[in-house]
Design a protein around this motif. Structure first.
Motif, PDB file in Angstrom:
ATOM      1  N   THR A 125       0.844  -1.040  -0.002  1.00 46.64           N
ATOM      2  CA  THR A 125      -0.095  -0.089   0.112  1.00 46.64           C
ATOM      3  C   THR A 125       0.969   1.252  -0.124  1.00 46.64           C
ATOM      4  O   THR A 125       1.783   1.301   0.902  1.00 46.64           O
ATOM      5  CB  THR A 125      -0.865  -0.069   1.163  1.00 46.64           C
ATOM      6  N   ARG A 172       1.496   5.566   0.170  1.00 48.88           N
ATOM      7  CA  ARG A 172       0.852   6.555   0.762  1.00 48.88           C
ATOM      8  C   ARG A 172       1.782   7.991   0.506  1.00 48.88           C
ATOM      9  O   ARG A 172       2.698   7.677   0.549  1.00 48.88           O
ATOM     10  CB  ARG A 172       0.603   6.575   2.144  1.00 48.88           C
ATOM     11  N   ALA A 174      -2.981  11.048   1.246  1.00 48.53           N
ATOM     12  CA  ALA A 174      -3.544  10.318   0.089  1.00 48.53           C
ATOM     13  C   ALA A 174      -3.096   8.761   0.226  1.00 48.53           C
ATOM     14  O   ALA A 174      -2.063   8.482   0.572  1.00 48.53           O
ATOM     15  CB  ALA A 174      -3.389  10.652  -1.081  1.00 48.53           C
ATOM     16  N   ASN A 175      -3.913   7.882  -0.243  1.00 46.50           N
ATOM     17  CA  ASN A 175      -3.753   6.347   0.106  1.00 46.50           C
ATOM     18  C   ASN A 175      -4.162   5.604  -1.117  1.00 46.50           C
ATOM     19  O   ASN A 175      -4.996   5.838  -1.722  1.00 46.50           O
ATOM     20  CB  ASN A 175      -4.252   5.672   1.235  1.00 46.50           C
ATOM     21  N   SER A 203      -9.988   1.875  -4.831  1.00 46.71           N
ATOM     22  CA  SER A 203     -10.427   2.461  -3.604  1.00 46.71           C
ATOM     23  C   SER A 203      -9.168   3.407  -3.104  1.00 46.71           C
ATOM     24  O   SER A 203      -8.678   3.194  -1.837  1.00 46.71           O
ATOM     25  CB  SER A 203     -10.627   1.507  -2.585  1.00 46.71           C
ATOM     26  N   THR A 204      -9.075   4.623  -3.645  1.00 48.40           N
ATOM     27  CA  THR A 204      -7.979   5.489  -3.017  1.00 48.40           C
ATOM     28  C   THR A 204      -8.793   6.226  -2.103  1.00 48.40           C
ATOM     29  O   THR A 204      -9.837   6.449  -1.882  1.00 48.40           O
ATOM     30  CB  THR A 204      -7.599   6.576  -4.317  1.00 48.40           C
ATOM     31  N   TYR A 205      -7.934   6.900  -1.260  1.00 41.69           N
ATOM     32  CA  TYR A 205      -8.470   7.729  -0.028  1.00 41.69           C
ATOM     33  C   TYR A 205      -7.646   9.062   0.152  1.00 41.69           C
ATOM     34  O   TYR A 205      -6.477   9.241  -0.442  1.00 41.69           O
ATOM     35  CB  TYR A 205      -7.998   7.003   1.215  1.00 41.69           C
ATOM     36  N   TYR A 206      -8.387  10.001   0.465  1.00 39.05           N
ATOM     37  CA  TYR A 206      -7.792  11.301   0.457  1.00 39.05           C
ATOM     38  C   TYR A 206      -8.352  12.272   1.656  1.00 39.05           C
ATOM     39  O   TYR A 206      -9.440  11.957   2.158  1.00 39.05           O
ATOM     40  CB  TYR A 206      -8.349  12.158  -1.029  1.00 39.05           C
ATOM     41  N   GLY A 207      -7.468  12.721   2.168  1.00 42.78           N
ATOM     42  CA  GLY A 207      -7.804  13.619   3.392  1.00 42.78           C
ATOM     43  C   GLY A 207      -8.628  14.696   2.813  1.00 42.78           C
ATOM     44  O   GLY A 207      -8.682  15.144   1.591  1.00 42.78           O
ATOM     45  N   ASP A 208      -9.534  15.169   3.925  1.00 45.06           N
ATOM     46  CA  ASP A 208     -10.709  15.943   3.638  1.00 45.06           C
ATOM     47  C   ASP A 208     -10.055  17.439   2.761  1.00 45.06           C
ATOM     48  O   ASP A 208     -10.548  18.058   1.876  1.00 45.06           O
ATOM     49  CB  ASP A 208     -11.471  16.700   4.579  1.00 45.06           C
ATOM     50  N   LYS A 253      -9.112  16.683  -0.955  1.00 47.32           N
ATOM     51  CA  LYS A 253     -10.143  15.833  -1.856  1.00 47.32           C
ATOM     52  C   LYS A 253     -10.598  16.752  -2.966  1.00 47.32           C
ATOM     53  O   LYS A 253     -10.924  17.841  -2.945  1.00 47.32           O
ATOM     54  CB  LYS A 253     -11.073  15.447  -0.993  1.00 47.32           C
ATOM     55  N   THR A 275      -4.575  13.756  -6.778  1.00 48.02           N
ATOM     56  CA  THR A 275      -4.907  12.503  -7.228  1.00 48.02           C
ATOM     57  C   THR A 275      -3.654  11.808  -7.017  1.00 48.02           C
ATOM     58  O   THR A 275      -2.583  11.954  -7.402  1.00 48.02           O
ATOM     59  CB  THR A 275      -5.098  12.483  -8.783  1.00 48.02           C
TER      60      THR A 275
END
Length: 115
Positions: free
Chosen positions: A32, A34, A48-49, A56-61, A64, A68
């Motif tokens: 993974t 980050r 981001a992850n 299923s990427t993740y972003y901090g608020d 966002k 990317t």
């Protein structure tokens, strides 16, 4: 084993920047990946992850819709595309690779957003 970030620098508000993180000594396809950042005088935070499979990427608020994260396992490299940057995006950006057995960090690259 090494993670080397590049692409940081000075950028004007509203501009764009692309960070790269090149891995050597291991294969990122099993990790993974980050991006973290540490603004001056503040704690390190997750930006981001992206999982091993790339979905299923993740972003901090705070980033966002503007940032990317992507990965190219063939090039053993992960990227962070930063658009519409703001002065509060100023920080040292770090790349991280994590598996159940290992946790690697890069040395960081400075991003400064200023006019």
């Amino acid at each position: 084993v090494q993670l080397v970030e590049s692409g940081g620098g000075l950028v004007q508000p509203g501009g764009s920047l692309r960070l790269s993180c090149a891995a050597s000594g291991f294969t990122i396809s099993s990790y993974t990946m980050r991006w973290y950042r540490q603004p001056p005088g503040k704690e390190r935070e997750l930006v981001a992850n992206i999982p091993r499979t790339g979905g299923s990427t993740y972003y901090g608020d705070s980033v966002k819709g503007r940032f990317t994260i992507s990965r190219d396992n063939a090039k053993n490299t992960v990227y962070l595309q930063m658009n519409s940057v703001k002065p509060e995006d100023t920080a040292v950006y770090y790349c991280n690779a994590q598996s159940p057995w290992d946790n690697y960090w890069g040395q960081g690259t400075q991003v400064t957003v200023s006019s």
